[in-house]
Design a protein around this motif. Structure first.
Motif, PDB file in Angstrom:
ATOM      1  N   SER A 116       0.825  -1.204   0.000  1.00 55.66           N
ATOM      2  CA  SER A 116       0.000   0.000   0.000  1.00 55.66           C
ATOM      3  C   SER A 116       0.861   1.257   0.000  1.00 55.66           C
ATOM      4  CB  SER A 116      -0.912   0.016   1.232  1.00 55.66           C
ATOM      5  OG  SER A 116      -1.801  -1.067   1.178  1.00 55.66           O
ATOM      6  N   ARG A 117       2.128   1.096   0.199  1.00 54.24           N
ATOM      7  CA  ARG A 117       3.047   2.240   0.240  1.00 54.24           C
ATOM      8  C   ARG A 117       3.508   2.596  -1.172  1.00 54.24           C
ATOM      9  NH1 ARG A 117       4.589   2.900   5.417  1.00 54.24           N
ATOM     10  NH2 ARG A 117       4.239   1.157   6.804  1.00 54.24           N
ATOM     11  N   PRO A 118       3.828   3.861  -1.428  1.00 52.28           N
ATOM     12  CA  PRO A 118       4.389   4.211  -2.741  1.00 52.28           C
ATOM     13  C   PRO A 118       5.759   3.572  -2.907  1.00 52.28           C
ATOM     14  CG  PRO A 118       4.387   6.112  -1.260  1.00 52.28           C
ATOM     15  CD  PRO A 118       3.694   4.994  -0.542  1.00 52.28           C
ATOM     16  N   TYR A 119       6.159   3.327  -4.147  1.00 51.24           N
ATOM     17  CA  TYR A 119       7.417   2.618  -4.365  1.00 51.24           C
ATOM     18  C   TYR A 119       8.632   3.409  -3.913  1.00 51.24           C
ATOM     19  CZ  TYR A 119       8.296   5.277  -8.670  1.00 51.24           C
ATOM     20  OH  TYR A 119       8.544   6.265  -9.569  1.00 51.24           O
ATOM     21  N   THR A 120       8.479   4.695  -3.651  1.00 49.93           N
ATOM     22  CA  THR A 120       9.598   5.497  -3.154  1.00 49.93           C
ATOM     23  C   THR A 120       9.760   5.405  -1.642  1.00 49.93           C
ATOM     24  OG1 THR A 120       8.103   7.384  -3.098  1.00 49.93           O
ATOM     25  CG2 THR A 120       9.468   7.145  -5.059  1.00 49.93           C
ATOM     26  N   ASP A 121       8.795   4.805  -0.956  1.00 53.29           N
ATOM     27  CA  ASP A 121       8.854   4.658   0.502  1.00 53.29           C
ATOM     28  C   ASP A 121       9.859   3.559   0.859  1.00 53.29           C
ATOM     29  OD1 ASP A 121       8.423   4.018   3.225  1.00 53.29           O
ATOM     30  OD2 ASP A 121       6.335   4.621   3.090  1.00 53.29           O
ATOM     31  N   PRO A 122      10.871   3.839   1.687  1.00 52.63           N
ATOM     32  CA  PRO A 122      11.874   2.826   2.030  1.00 52.63           C
ATOM     33  C   PRO A 122      11.290   1.598   2.732  1.00 52.63           C
ATOM     34  CG  PRO A 122      12.447   4.970   2.997  1.00 52.63           C
ATOM     35  CD  PRO A 122      11.125   5.122   2.308  1.00 52.63           C
ATOM     36  N   ARG A 123      10.099   1.729   3.318  1.00 54.33           N
ATOM     37  CA  ARG A 123       9.491   0.582   4.007  1.00 54.33           C
ATOM     38  C   ARG A 123       8.683  -0.307   3.071  1.00 54.33           C
ATOM     39  NH1 ARG A 123       6.503   3.913   8.419  1.00 54.33           N
ATOM     40  NH2 ARG A 123       6.304   5.186   6.577  1.00 54.33           N
ATOM     41  N   ALA A 124       8.520   0.098   1.806  1.00 58.89           N
ATOM     42  CA  ALA A 124       7.795  -0.722   0.837  1.00 58.89           C
ATOM     43  C   ALA A 124       8.672  -1.902   0.439  1.00 58.89           C
ATOM     44  CB  ALA A 124       7.432   0.104  -0.387  1.00 58.89           C
ATOM     45  N   GLY A 125       8.076  -3.085   0.320  1.00 60.85           N
ATOM     46  CA  GLY A 125       8.881  -4.269   0.051  1.00 60.85           C
ATOM     47  C   GLY A 125       8.520  -5.020  -1.217  1.00 60.85           C
ATOM     48  N   TYR A 126       7.685  -4.469  -2.071  1.00 61.93           N
ATOM     49  CA  TYR A 126       7.316  -5.198  -3.273  1.00 61.93           C
ATOM     50  C   TYR A 126       8.366  -4.978  -4.366  1.00 61.93           C
ATOM     51  CZ  TYR A 126       5.078  -0.632  -4.069  1.00 61.93           C
ATOM     52  OH  TYR A 126       4.822   0.701  -4.173  1.00 61.93           O
ATOM     53  N   ASP A 127       8.273  -5.755  -5.458  1.00 59.24           N
ATOM     54  CA  ASP A 127       9.338  -5.791  -6.474  1.00 59.24           C
ATOM     55  C   ASP A 127       9.682  -4.424  -7.056  1.00 59.24           C
ATOM     56  OD1 ASP A 127       9.533  -8.521  -6.129  1.00 59.24           O
ATOM     57  OD2 ASP A 127       8.232  -8.989  -7.843  1.00 59.24           O
ATOM     58  N   ARG A 128       8.684  -3.653  -7.467  1.00 58.23           N
ATOM     59  CA  ARG A 128       8.968  -2.345  -8.062  1.00 58.23           C
ATOM     60  C   ARG A 128       9.675  -1.434  -7.067  1.00 58.23           C
ATOM     61  NH1 ARG A 128       4.820   2.009 -10.797  1.00 58.23           N
ATOM     62  NH2 ARG A 128       6.439   3.483 -11.349  1.00 58.23           N
ATOM     63  N   ALA A 129       9.268  -1.496  -5.821  1.00 60.69           N
ATOM     64  CA  ALA A 129       9.892  -0.663  -4.795  1.00 60.69           C
ATOM     65  C   ALA A 129      11.344  -1.075  -4.587  1.00 60.69           C
ATOM     66  CB  ALA A 129       9.123  -0.765  -3.491  1.00 60.69           C
ATOM     67  N   ARG A 130      11.602  -2.394  -4.501  1.00 63.07           N
ATOM     68  CA  ARG A 130      12.987  -2.858  -4.321  1.00 63.07           C
ATOM     69  C   ARG A 130      13.842  -2.469  -5.510  1.00 63.07           C
ATOM     70  NH1 ARG A 130      10.436  -7.361  -1.810  1.00 63.07           N
ATOM     71  NH2 ARG A 130      10.377  -8.432  -3.805  1.00 63.07           N
ATOM     72  N   ASP A 131      13.305  -2.602  -6.730  1.00 62.83           N
ATOM     73  CA  ASP A 131      14.060  -2.217  -7.929  1.00 62.83           C
ATOM     74  C   ASP A 131      14.394  -0.731  -7.918  1.00 62.83           C
ATOM     75  OD1 ASP A 131      13.847  -4.835  -8.768  1.00 62.83           O
ATOM     76  OD2 ASP A 131      12.255  -4.428 -10.241  1.00 62.83           O
ATOM     77  N   ALA A 132      13.428   0.093  -7.552  1.00 60.91           N
ATOM     78  CA  ALA A 132      13.652   1.536  -7.508  1.00 60.91           C
ATOM     79  C   ALA A 132      14.695   1.886  -6.451  1.00 60.91           C
ATOM     80  CB  ALA A 132      12.342   2.271  -7.233  1.00 60.91           C
ATOM     81  N   GLN A 133      14.622   1.229  -5.289  1.00 61.95           N
ATOM     82  CA  GLN A 133      15.590   1.488  -4.224  1.00 61.95           C
ATOM     83  C   GLN A 133      16.996   1.074  -4.648  1.00 61.95           C
ATOM     84  OE1 GLN A 133      13.758  -0.677  -1.064  1.00 61.95           O
ATOM     85  NE2 GLN A 133      12.061   0.755  -0.887  1.00 61.95           N
ATOM     86  N   GLN A 134      17.116  -0.075  -5.323  1.00 62.17           N
ATOM     87  CA  GLN A 134      18.428  -0.531  -5.784  1.00 62.17           C
ATOM     88  C   GLN A 134      18.991   0.398  -6.855  1.00 62.17           C
ATOM     89  OE1 GLN A 134      17.655  -4.549  -6.973  1.00 62.17           O
ATOM     90  NE2 GLN A 134      17.815  -5.340  -4.890  1.00 62.17           N
ATOM     91  N   ALA A 135      18.141   0.841  -7.773  1.00 57.27           N
ATOM     92  CA  ALA A 135      18.589   1.759  -8.820  1.00 57.27           C
ATOM     93  C   ALA A 135      19.055   3.075  -8.212  1.00 57.27           C
ATOM     94  CB  ALA A 135      17.462   2.006  -9.816  1.00 57.27           C
ATOM     95  N   ARG A 136      18.313   3.564  -7.223  1.00 51.27           N
ATOM     96  CA  ARG A 136      18.693   4.811  -6.557  1.00 51.27           C
ATOM     97  C   ARG A 136      20.039   4.656  -5.852  1.00 51.27           C
ATOM     98  NH1 ARG A 136      13.816   5.721  -4.686  1.00 51.27           N
ATOM     99  NH2 ARG A 136      14.170   4.617  -2.763  1.00 51.27           N
ATOM    100  N   THR A 137      20.219   3.523  -5.165  1.00 51.70           N
ATOM    101  CA  THR A 137      21.481   3.258  -4.466  1.00 51.70           C
ATOM    102  C   THR A 137      22.635   3.125  -5.450  1.00 51.70           C
ATOM    103  OG1 THR A 137      20.299   2.175  -2.675  1.00 51.70           O
ATOM    104  CG2 THR A 137      22.646   1.692  -2.864  1.00 51.70           C
TER     105      THR A 137
END
Length: 57
Positions: free
Chosen positions: A27-48
């Protein structure tokens, strides 16, 4: 004393707890660090990865 809507009851079993945690995460936006779904993890990894390429650690 009535329970508020903001404080749900604790789930009775582990399956329900996992389901609620998944719904909360997705339910969290993919930019939220607490989101754990695939798109969110991909976005976090790309940002890192981008930060490391730019020298910002």
């Amino acid at each position: 004393m009535a329970r508020s809507a903001a404080a749900p009851a604790h789930p009775a079993d582990p399956t329900t707890a996992r389901l609620l945690a998944t719904v909360d995460s997705e339910s969290r936006p993919y930019t939220d660090p607490r989101a754990g779904y695939d798109r969110a993890r991909d976005a976090q990894q790309a940002r890192t990865a981008g930060a490391f390429r730019r020298g910002r650690r």
